[in-house]
Design an enzyme around this catalytic site. Structure first.
Site, PDB file in Angstrom:
ATOM      1  N   CYS A   1     -30.540 -14.613 -39.604  1.00  0.00           N
ATOM      2  CA  CYS A   1     -31.389 -13.608 -39.058  1.00  0.00           C
ATOM      3  C   CYS A   1     -31.346 -12.165 -39.849  1.00  0.00           C
ATOM      4  O   CYS A   1     -29.913 -11.983 -40.041  1.00  0.00           O
ATOM      5  CB  CYS A   1     -31.240 -13.444 -37.648  1.00  0.00           C
ATOM      6  SG  CYS A   1     -31.455 -14.691 -36.560  1.00  0.00           S
TER       7      CYS A   1
ATOM      8  N   CYS B   1     -23.873  -6.777 -29.415  1.00  0.00           N
ATOM      9  CA  CYS B   1     -24.383  -7.741 -29.898  1.00  0.00           C
ATOM     10  C   CYS B   1     -24.888  -7.609 -31.471  1.00  0.00           C
ATOM     11  O   CYS B   1     -25.306  -6.422 -31.845  1.00  0.00           O
ATOM     12  CB  CYS B   1     -25.721  -7.787 -28.916  1.00  0.00           C
ATOM     13  SG  CYS B   1     -25.517  -8.949 -27.930  1.00  0.00           S
TER      14      CYS B   1
ATOM     15  N   CYS C   1     -28.895  -9.187 -38.481  1.00  0.00           N
ATOM     16  CA  CYS C   1     -27.598  -9.768 -37.771  1.00  0.00           C
ATOM     17  C   CYS C   1     -26.582  -9.691 -38.849  1.00  0.00           C
ATOM     18  O   CYS C   1     -26.496 -10.223 -39.848  1.00  0.00           O
ATOM     19  CB  CYS C   1     -27.773 -10.945 -37.035  1.00  0.00           C
ATOM     20  SG  CYS C   1     -26.280 -11.468 -36.140  1.00  0.00           S
TER      21      CYS C   1
ATOM     22  N   GLU D   1     -14.436 -13.211 -33.593  1.00  0.00           N
ATOM     23  CA  GLU D   1     -14.450 -12.286 -32.479  1.00  0.00           C
ATOM     24  C   GLU D   1     -15.099 -12.627 -31.349  1.00  0.00           C
ATOM     25  O   GLU D   1     -15.737 -13.280 -31.172  1.00  0.00           O
ATOM     26  CB  GLU D   1     -15.227 -11.023 -33.147  1.00  0.00           C
ATOM     27  CG  GLU D   1     -14.476 -10.482 -34.372  1.00  0.00           C
ATOM     28  CD  GLU D   1     -15.523  -9.278 -35.111  1.00  0.00           C
ATOM     29  OE1 GLU D   1     -14.694  -8.308 -35.525  1.00  0.00           O
ATOM     30  OE2 GLU D   1     -16.521  -9.283 -35.043  1.00  0.00           O
TER      31      GLU D   1
HETATM   32  N1  SAH Z   1     -27.412 -17.188 -32.100  1.00  0.00           N
HETATM   33  C1  SAH Z   1     -27.391 -16.858 -30.797  1.00  0.00           C
HETATM   34  C2  SAH Z   1     -26.415 -16.107 -30.218  1.00  0.00           C
HETATM   35  C3  SAH Z   1     -25.927 -14.765 -31.121  1.00  0.00           C
HETATM   36  S1  SAH Z   1     -26.710 -13.387 -31.081  1.00  0.00           S
HETATM   37  C4  SAH Z   1     -28.937 -16.017 -30.775  1.00  0.00           C
HETATM   38  O1  SAH Z   1     -29.652 -15.904 -31.527  1.00  0.00           O
HETATM   39  O2  SAH Z   1     -29.301 -15.737 -29.372  1.00  0.00           O
HETATM   40  C5  SAH Z   1     -27.119 -12.866 -29.394  1.00  0.00           C
HETATM   41  C6  SAH Z   1     -28.069 -11.850 -29.106  1.00  0.00           C
HETATM   42  O3  SAH Z   1     -27.940 -10.726 -29.963  1.00  0.00           O
HETATM   43  C7  SAH Z   1     -29.427 -12.343 -29.684  1.00  0.00           C
HETATM   44  O4  SAH Z   1     -30.369 -12.099 -28.824  1.00  0.00           O
HETATM   45  C8  SAH Z   1     -29.765 -11.701 -31.049  1.00  0.00           C
HETATM   46  O5  SAH Z   1     -31.046 -11.558 -31.078  1.00  0.00           O
HETATM   47  C9  SAH Z   1     -29.156 -10.170 -30.701  1.00  0.00           C
HETATM   48  N2  SAH Z   1     -28.586  -9.289 -31.743  1.00  0.00           N
HETATM   49  C10 SAH Z   1     -28.268  -9.726 -32.854  1.00  0.00           C
HETATM   50  N3  SAH Z   1     -28.016  -8.742 -33.652  1.00  0.00           N
HETATM   51  C11 SAH Z   1     -28.274  -7.608 -32.812  1.00  0.00           C
HETATM   52  C12 SAH Z   1     -28.299  -6.190 -32.811  1.00  0.00           C
HETATM   53  N4  SAH Z   1     -27.697  -5.504 -34.033  1.00  0.00           N
HETATM   54  N5  SAH Z   1     -28.336  -5.257 -31.790  1.00  0.00           N
HETATM   55  C13 SAH Z   1     -28.815  -5.887 -30.868  1.00  0.00           C
HETATM   56  N6  SAH Z   1     -28.699  -7.172 -30.579  1.00  0.00           N
HETATM   57  C14 SAH Z   1     -28.427  -8.131 -31.479  1.00  0.00           C
END
Ligand code: SAH
Length: 352
Positions: free
Chosen positions: A117, A333, A120, A93
């Site tokens: 994580c 995100c 996520c 996506e």
């Molecule tokens: N793997 C990389 C890039 C992808 S995530 C990283 O971890 O930076 C991009 C950002 O979105 C990261 O800061 C992550 O902590 C955040 N993120 C992940 N899930 C989220 C959610 N449900 N709500 C808000 N931010 C989120």
């Protein structure tokens, strides 16, 4: 015969390709300009390429790596979520976020992710494979063509961990940045990592001008390890040392991302410890109120978000809040999970 996909090849690679097929080197430069600057997928319409070469190209090559599967537009924000299918039936996506004069695309670097994580949605897919530079760049080309405008900003914050696919991500970022091609400024390309420290050193040593963001999410090792198991490999101390190295070497401010979860990392103690950690490092802080996707994690009330920022303010560093757009279509995100099964089901059962 398998067609050679030209999207993702560098200028030098396209020149070599032209020569390999009996053409002059400059034909490669012409192809580069058609593919990346003019965003043209059809060889027939590449008017300065000789007829014979263009006919040959149709038999041996193609331009474009992605097929659009579905597209969802957020009525609330105008954000658009694209679901692409890949040649091997995997899905990724990308999310387009229009905002005043900015047109940002959030792109994916892997199918799924291995870092697991806990909060996520992408993590729940597990890791399928790395994307090629072509599959990464084509997200940009496809969306520019779809919206009929050029993108101003690119963020590697979609599915995957960019620094676990380092070579292809850097190659893609260089193609997106190339002044004779897509030409997005290096400072408008952000690579976000969960904290893969060895690659932060490599990125710093190679002197790239792309911006670096690091997802911190907790200033305590034990808590961070539960949220982000990558902490086992690189704990906060080694991560902060790497970030400091980057800041010194690049003379750029890294962005520290901090997703705020209700009742988990949003209390006074968290803010104080975060402040202590960051007091030694020049950085920008980006607070991201959690977008609901995984049970057990909640977004704090706006007052709590404000309070957390107040606690950080004495830091004397720029602090901003990112209320992600597109959560009404699961495009914010951390909500990218390539939810294609649903549509597949509906094709079979017709119940959606
Ligand atoms: N793997 C990389 C890039 C992808 S995530 C990283 O971890 O930076 C991009 C950002 O979105 C990261 O800061 C992550 O902590 C955040 N993120 C992940 N899930 C989220 C959610 N449900 N709500 C808000 N931010 C989120």
């Amino acid at each position: 015969m398998l067609l050679k996909n030209l999207t993702g090849l560098t200028l030098e690679e396209l020149e070599a390709f032209a020569v390999e097929h009996g053409e002059k080197e400059f034909r490669g430069r012409q192809l580069f300009s058609w593919i990346y600057e003019k965003n043209m997928r059809s060889f027939e319409k590449m008017t300065n390429i000789s007829k014979s070469f263009s006919q040959k190209l149709r038999h041996i090559a193609r331009v474009g790596q992605l097929d659009l599967y579905t597209k969802n537009i957020s009525p609330a924000s105008g954000a658009v979520k694209y679901l692409f299918s890949l040649y091997d039936n995997n899905f990724i996506e990308s999310v387009y976020i229009p905002e005043d004069k900015r047109r940002t695309l959030c792109i994916s670097s892997q199918v799924g992710c291995a870092l697991n994580c806990s909060f996520c949605a992408t993590a729940k897919i597990g890791f399928k494979r790395n994307l090629s530079a072509g599959e990464i760049v084509d997200q940009v080309l496809f969306v520019e063509s779809d919206i009929g405008e050029e993108l101003t900003n690119i963020v590697f914050m979609g599915m995957g961990e960019p620094f676990k696919n380092y070579d292809q991500v850097i190659k893609a970022a260089q193609l997106i940045n190339h002044p004779d091609g897509i030409a997005v400024g290096a400072r408008r390309i952000v690579i976000s990592t969960a904290g893969v420290a060895d690659k932060i050193y490599r990125f710093s040593d190679e002197g790239h001008k792309f911006r670096l963001a690091v997802s911190l999410n907790s200033p305590f090792n034990i808590k961070r390890e539960k949220l982000m198991p990558v902490t086992k490999k690189w704990d906060l101390e080694s991560l902060m040392t790497a970030i400091k190295y980057y800041a010194n070497k690049s003379k750029q401010l890294p962005t520290i991302e901090y997703v705020l979860f209700d009742g988990i990392n949003d209390n006074h103690k968290d803010a104080l410890e975060l402040k202590r950690l960051l007091s030694k490092i020049p950085a920008k802080i980006n607070i991201i109120p959690y977008n609901t996707s995984i049970p057990g994690f909640k977004r704090p009330e706006p007052e709590k978000v404000d309070q957390f920022i107040q606690w950080l303010l004495p830091l004397n560093a720029p602090v901003s809040v990112r209320w992600s757009k597109g959560d009404d279509i699961d495009a914010a995100c951390g909500q990218l999970a390539g939810k294609y099964e649903k549509k597949g089901m509906s094709i079979k059962t017709g119940d959606e």
